[in-house]
Structures are given as C-alpha cells and as structure tokens.
Design a protein around this motif. Structure first.
Motif, short mmCIF file in Angstrom:
data_model
loop_
_atom_site.label_atom_id
_atom_site.label_comp_id
_atom_site.label_asym_id
_atom_site.label_seq_id
_atom_site.Cartn_x
_atom_site.Cartn_y
_atom_site.Cartn_z
N VAL A 39 96.25 -28.63 65.09
CA VAL A 39 94.88 -28.85 65.56
C VAL A 39 93.98 -28.63 64.35
N PRO A 40 93.34 -29.68 63.84
CA PRO A 40 92.58 -29.57 62.59
C PRO A 40 91.19 -28.96 62.73
N GLY A 79 93.94 -30.24 58.19
CA GLY A 79 95.01 -30.29 59.17
C GLY A 79 95.63 -31.67 59.28
N SER A 80 94.81 -32.70 59.18
CA SER A 80 95.33 -34.07 59.25
C SER A 80 96.27 -34.36 58.09
N ASP A 81 95.92 -33.87 56.91
CA ASP A 81 96.75 -34.08 55.73
C ASP A 81 98.10 -33.38 55.89
N THR A 100 88.21 -37.14 62.84
CA THR A 100 89.26 -37.26 61.83
C THR A 100 89.64 -38.70 61.52
N HIS A 101 89.71 -39.55 62.55
CA HIS A 101 90.27 -40.89 62.34
C HIS A 101 89.29 -42.06 62.51
N ASP A 311 86.80 -48.37 67.26
CA ASP A 311 85.88 -47.25 67.16
C ASP A 311 85.52 -46.97 65.70
N ALA A 312 86.53 -47.00 64.84
CA ALA A 312 86.29 -46.76 63.41
C ALA A 312 85.37 -47.82 62.81
#
Length: 327
Positions: A39-40, A79-81, A100-101, A311-312
């Motif tokens: 969980v970032p 956290g994502s990394d 994050t994304h 969304d991005a």
C-alpha cells in the motif's frame, strides 16, 4: 521415417509442456504462503483501511493472508516502485490508485517505472467520489448558482486543495475548465487543514472526500452542492451529480490491484476472481460504505487497464492545459 517423425512430435510436445508447465504448476499451488500487498500510502489512511478491509475477505477466498505493507512517500511512487521490481510470482501485489497510475505519470514524468510497461493489471476494486463543499452562508445553494456566482466575481473567489498536483486540485481544475471559471487556488497540506477555513469563509469551495466532508454537512457546518460521480452515489443519495449541471463532469479516486510485469495469466485470473467475489459480499459492501468507497463491478484485467488508460489521458490533458505542477 515414421519413427523419426514420431520422435520429432514427442520432442515438440515436450518443449510445449516445458513452456506451459511452470505457469500452470505455479497456479495449481498458489498461494502457498501469505501474499504481500504493498500500500503506497500511510497506515490508517483511506487507502490503507480499504486494503485491510478488502484484503481480509480476499484472503478467505484465496486460502491465505494478505499482509499489508505500507510504503508511503513521493505521492505513492516509492511503494509502486517496490511492487514493480518484485518477482512476478504472485506474492507481491500493489493496491494502486488514481494518484499513482493516472495522475502520477502526468505530474512526475521521470518516475522510476512505467505505469503501463512495468505492471500487470489485475482488478478494478473500488471508487471514491468527492463532494463539492461551500460555507453555509454561501450565496449558492446549487452547483449552477455557484457557477453563476463565480462568473459574476472573476478572480475574487478561491478554492482549497490538499496540495499541488493532488486529485483534490485536479478535481477543482477540471470543474473550472468545464465551467469556464477564473478561481484562485489555495493549497493546504491536506483537506483537514482546509476545512476550518472553509467553515469560516476564508475559502469559497473545496472538493473533499465523502467520509470526511459529509459529517460537517450533516452537522450544519458546511453545505454540499453535488457529488463528482456521474450518477448519484449510494453513499450520499441526497446529493445530485455535478454532471447534471456540467454534462460529463466526473472525478473519482479509483483503486485497483496490479502485479509486477510478467505475472502469469493463471495467477492474474486467480486474484481477479478472488477480488470480484469478495466485492460481492454484502458485509464488505457495508464496511466500504463507511469508508466512502463504492465497490467496483466485477470486471476483467483488460477492462481495468482500459479504464485506467482513459483516466490517465483525461488527467494528463488537465495537467498540461492548466500548467499544473506538484511543487
């Protein structure tokens, strides 16, 4: 000759089995130990609470425990990394969000990972809309009235956010862009710090989350004008969608599971199935409602990836057009 062809066929079958066996064998024995769910964001926050609530139900269906590993920092990038660089064996997953994304790549182009290339999409698991809040003595009682009020006072009104480059700022900027408004941005270090100034009228509007904003509304300290989902939210059914006034307007914080790139399809399907089954649980739905999160409808990894891509693109357009930076 026939014996030679027969042996060739056996060899080809052996090669095919060698290529497919690892993934199939891994899926048959999966999971054989607890799964680490990165969980970032910090413990006790909305994303963390969601992870723990959903993780318990998913663990029951997977026959194991989802161990929450909070790795906050850099807007979720740390956290994502970590998750992106984990082994693709199904024992490290990531609970990603809009930050994050979707927003992260637009705000921070030099991330240590590629949000598409370095991850395997698994499941869309939830959405959290926001609400448009104003002081109780605001002259506007509807979204339309607030827009008219802002247009009559260009540059004289302001909006609060939880900081530069956050979903709260982008939600307001999307509103400004669609309504054609000139409203000044005042960043805070979190919406909790902005609410007192909104109550006293030092700021004119704030797009806050449902669970943190609605208690102030129900206790008469603030007025809610609308919700940022396209339709009425079951979490606050009395609020009309802002989209009723600004067609197409939508801003949701989504939540979803990713694995590292190269995660075998069999494992993706296993986790996706567990997530969809857990989200259909009535008890879980009640718990998520208290967190201000609506469970996502059952869907495929492909549908999840398509949603995130759209969304991005939406948020990148806003970031570029409005010249938004995270500092």
């Amino acid at each position: 000759m026939q014996r030679h062809l027969f042996l060739q066929g056996l060899a080809a079958m052996s090669i095919a089995l060698c290529l497919t066996a690892p993934g199939a064998a891994l899926a048959q024995g999966y999971p054989a130990k607890p799964i680490r769910l990165v969980v970032p964001f910090p413990a006790a926050g909305a994303t963390d609470l969601f992870a723990r609530t959903l993780g318990q139900k998913m663990g029951e269906r997977l026959g194991t425990t989802l161990v929450i590993d909070n790795k906050p920092g850099a807007g979720g990038a740390i956290g994502s990394d970590i998750a992106a660089k984990a082994a693709p064996d199904g024992y490290t997953l990531l609970l990603a969000t809009t930050s994050t994304h979707s927003i992260g790549p637009a705000i921070t182009p030099r991330l240590p990972y590629d949000t598409v290339r370095d991850f395997t999409p698994i499941a869309h698991v939830g959405d959290a809309p926001s609400i448009m809040l104003v002081p109780v003595d605001s002259p506007a009682k509807t979204v339309r009235e607030w827009i008219e009020h802002a247009k009559k006072n260009p540059g004289r009104l302001n909006y609060a956010s939880s900081g530069n480059g956050t979903i709260v700022q982008l939600t307001a900027e999307l509103f400004k862009a669609q309504a054609g408004l000139f409203v000044t941005h005042i960043p805070y270090k979190g919406t909790a710090l902005a609410v007192p100034d909104l109550i006293t009228g030092k700021v004119d509007v704030l797009f806050d989350s449902l669970p943190t904003g609605m208690p102030h509304v129900r206790e008469g300290r603030l007025r809610a004008l609308g919700v940022t989902s396209l339709t009425r939210s079951p979490l606050a059914p009395e609020l009309p969608p802002i989209a009723d006034t600004l067609p197409g307007y939508e801003s949701n914080t989504w939540f979803g599971f990713y694995g590292p790139k190269g995660l075998p399809a069999e494992l993706v399907a296993r986790v996706n199935k567990a997530a969809n089954e857990a989200l259909a649980d009535p008890e879980l739905k009640d718990k998520l409602a208290r967190l201000g999160i609506a469970p996502a409808a059952a869907g495929t990894p492909e549908q999840f990836a398509k949603m995130v891509a759209a969304d991005a693109a939406k948020w990148k357009k806003i970031v570029v057009e409005r010249k938004i930076a995270n500092e």
